[in-house]
Design a protein around this motif. Structure first.
Motif, PDB file in Angstrom:
ATOM      1  N   GLN A 251      73.288  67.005 112.523  1.00 25.88           N
ATOM      2  CA  GLN A 251      72.911  66.243 111.856  1.00 25.88           C
ATOM      3  C   GLN A 251      72.169  67.232 110.688  1.00 25.88           C
ATOM      4  OE1 GLN A 251      72.435  65.652 114.940  1.00 25.88           O
ATOM      5  NE2 GLN A 251      70.398  66.160 115.993  1.00 25.88           N
ATOM      6  N   GLU A 255      77.119  66.995 105.116  1.00 30.64           N
ATOM      7  CA  GLU A 255      77.592  65.834 105.354  1.00 30.64           C
ATOM      8  C   GLU A 255      78.050  65.507 106.551  1.00 30.64           C
ATOM      9  OE1 GLU A 255      78.717  64.018 102.333  1.00 30.64           O
ATOM     10  OE2 GLU A 255      77.013  65.824 101.176  1.00 30.64           O
ATOM     11  N   ASN A 256      76.721  65.792 107.660  1.00 30.52           N
ATOM     12  CA  ASN A 256      76.965  65.728 108.827  1.00 30.52           C
ATOM     13  C   ASN A 256      77.625  66.088 109.188  1.00 30.52           C
ATOM     14  OD1 ASN A 256      73.784  65.340 108.419  1.00 30.52           O
ATOM     15  ND2 ASN A 256      74.323  63.008 108.355  1.00 30.52           N
ATOM     16  N   VAL A 267      69.651  67.341 103.279  1.00 27.45           N
ATOM     17  CA  VAL A 267      70.569  66.068 103.678  1.00 27.45           C
ATOM     18  C   VAL A 267      72.062  66.561 102.027  1.00 27.45           C
ATOM     19  CG1 VAL A 267      69.807  64.772 104.551  1.00 27.45           C
ATOM     20  CG2 VAL A 267      69.287  64.897 103.125  1.00 27.45           C
TER      21      VAL A 267
HETATM   22  C1  LIG Z   1      73.105  62.433 107.780  1.00 27.84           C
HETATM   23  O1  LIG Z   1      72.625  61.938 109.107  1.00 27.84           O
HETATM   24  C2  LIG Z   1      70.674  61.877 108.227  1.00 27.84           C
HETATM   25  C3  LIG Z   1      70.122  61.140 109.208  1.00 27.84           C
HETATM   26  O2  LIG Z   1      70.304  62.456 110.736  1.00 27.84           O
HETATM   27  C4  LIG Z   1      70.816  61.121 106.725  1.00 27.84           C
HETATM   28  O3  LIG Z   1      69.599  59.800 107.067  1.00 27.84           O
HETATM   29  C5  LIG Z   1      72.127  61.621 106.096  1.00 27.84           C
HETATM   30  O4  LIG Z   1      71.584  60.317 105.321  1.00 27.84           O
HETATM   31  C6  LIG Z   1      73.653  61.409 106.647  1.00 27.84           C
HETATM   32  N1  LIG Z   1      74.487  61.399 105.560  1.00 27.84           N
HETATM   33  C7  LIG Z   1      75.357  61.554 105.900  1.00 27.84           C
HETATM   34  C8  LIG Z   1      75.141  62.364 104.166  1.00 27.84           C
HETATM   35  O5  LIG Z   1      75.664  60.582 105.793  1.00 27.84           O
END
Ligand SMILES: *[C@@H]1O[C@H](CO)[C@@H](O)[C@H](O)[C@H]1NC(C)=O
Ligand SMILES: *[C@@H]1O[C@H](CO)[C@@H](O)[C@H](O)[C@H]1NC(C)=O
Ligand SMILES: *[C@@H]1O[C@H](CO)[C@@H](O)[C@H](O)[C@H]1NC(C)=O
Ligand SMILES: *[C@@H]1O[C@H](CO)[C@@H](O)[C@H](O)[C@H]1NC(C)=O
Ligand SMILES: *[C@@H]1O[C@H](CO)[C@@H](O)[C@H](O)[C@H]1NC(C)=O
Ligand SMILES: *[C@@H]1O[C@H](CO)[C@@H](O)[C@H](O)[C@H]1NC(C)=O
Length: 311
Positions: A251, A255-256, A267
């Motif tokens: 996280q 891009e997680n 983020v």
């Molecule tokens: C990644 O995870 C966070 C929460 O930990 C979220 O707010 C964010 O939108 C996510 N980003 C993507 C690109 O999915």
């Protein structure tokens, strides 16, 4: 209204108002995370404290030289405490030297632009192994590591510290660039900020090359050192997670989707921003922007710092 102090007051209000406008469509920052109202020149001079530190730190560690050895007469004032040459391989030494030299150029550019006069008076700076060991001891929650932590002992130990300091410069520039008034000054500050930001990437890349190896003579890895010291820095700063380790939970990764985190970011992988008091709380190691210590035992120079201290 022609009274100069009235003009200054009006100007500061305008500056404060502009800062509010810039944040209006993003998150409202808590008071301790907001910029100090100041002129462009005051903000740039605040950053000079950081540039001076970095130049002395990297040059002494790599080639046992200081700013005046590279550019005679550019600085005056107390020598940094505890400067010493580090135990690097030759390729690392060359890179650290290069970044130190580049920072000397940035300081000279600010003098040439008339933002401040040479010789620039250095604040008292502490680059000693002991000053950094203080942060690392807190990071590992011990009164002292055995043997005491020495940033100069090897590449991972030094680069982990140097990238931490370099991030303060990058994040401060990311914060002030939009508010610098005047095309010439904004251009100059942008050129410095981008070069410094590239330097941060280089330091983090050097660390990434050894990220899974243990930091001699301890059992922890460079990844763990960078993670733990980042946690301390964030706690001192008091404005959220902006220092990040190099191996992170998904996280915190781009891009997680990755645990690789050579280039830290929010983020959307945008550069983090820090303002004056947040920087001071961290470099002082006290968590208090008016209580000098740590890397700057007698505080910063410049009217922005002084005004914040007196307020
Ligand atoms: C990644 O995870 C966070 C929460 O930990 C979220 O707010 C964010 O939108 C996510 N980003 C993507 C690109 O999915
Ligand atoms: C730090 O160590 C002390 C004992 O030495 C312990 O009481 C404390 O909970 C530890 N703190 C953290 C954050 O782990
Ligand atoms: C210097 O660095 C090398 C390579 O990391 C290491 O083997 C050596 O022990 C270090 N020397 C000292 C004095 O720490
Ligand atoms: C470090 O270890 C992680 C697993 O924790 C791995 O994904 C990564 O590729 C390793 N990095 C390097 C530079 O060896
Ligand atoms: C440090 O590592 C822990 C455990 O993986 C993680 O939860 C935390 O977000 C990391 N912190 C930083 C600042 O990288
Ligand atoms: C910070 O330090 C000053 C002394 O320099 C003290 O008066 C003030 O209460 C401290 N602030 C906090 C939040 O601890």
């Amino acid at each position: 209204m022609a009274n100069p102090s009235c003009l200054l007051y009006a100007f500061l209000l305008l500056v404060a108002f502009q800062s509010t406008m810039m944040n209006a469509n993003t998150v409202i920052q808590p008071p301790q995370c907001r910029p100090v109202a100041a002129s462009s020149r005051e903000k740039i001079i605040f950053s000079v404290n950081l540039l001076l530190y970095q130049a002395e730190f990297l040059l002494h560690a790599s080639v046992d030289a200081g700013i005046n050895d590279i550019s005679p007469g550019l600085v005056q004032g107390p020598d940094p405490i505890g400067a010493t040459i580090a135990n690097f391989s030759n390729p690392v030494r060359r890179v650290v030297e290069e970044l130190g030299l580049a920072t000397v150029g940035h300081l000279r550019a600010l003098v040439q632009a008339g933002i401040l006069d040479a010789p620039i008076t250095r604040p008292q700076m502490d680059v000693s192994a002991e000053a950094y060991a203080g942060f690392v001891n807190v990071a590992f929650n011990v009164s002292t590591l055995t043997p005491p932590f020495n940033i100069y002992a090897n590449t991972p130990s030094f680069v982990a510290a140097a990238k931490g300091f370099s991030a303060f410069i990058q994040q401060y520039y990311a914060g002030i660039i939009p508010s610098i008034v005047g095309n010439d000054q904004q251009q100059l500050v942008t050129q410095i900020g981008l070069s410094q930001s590239a330097g941060l990437g280089v330091l983090r890349t050097l660390l990434n090359d050894v990220i899974n190896s243990t930091v001699q003579p301890y059992t922890f890895t460079a990844a763990e050192l960078s993670n733990r010291t980042s946690e301390v820095v964030n706690r001192l700063g008091g404005c959220g997670v902006k220092a990040e380790g190099l191996i992170v939970p998904l996280q915190l990764g781009a891009e997680n989707r990755t645990t690789s985190n050579v280039v830290p970011g929010d983020v959307n992988s945008l550069a983090f921003v820090r303002f004056e008091r947040e920087i001071l709380r961290m470099v002082f190691g006290t968590g208090n922007a008016t209580m000098p210590g740590g890397l700057f035992p007698r505080g910063f120079f410049g009217s922005l710092y002084q005004r914040n201290r007196d307020s």
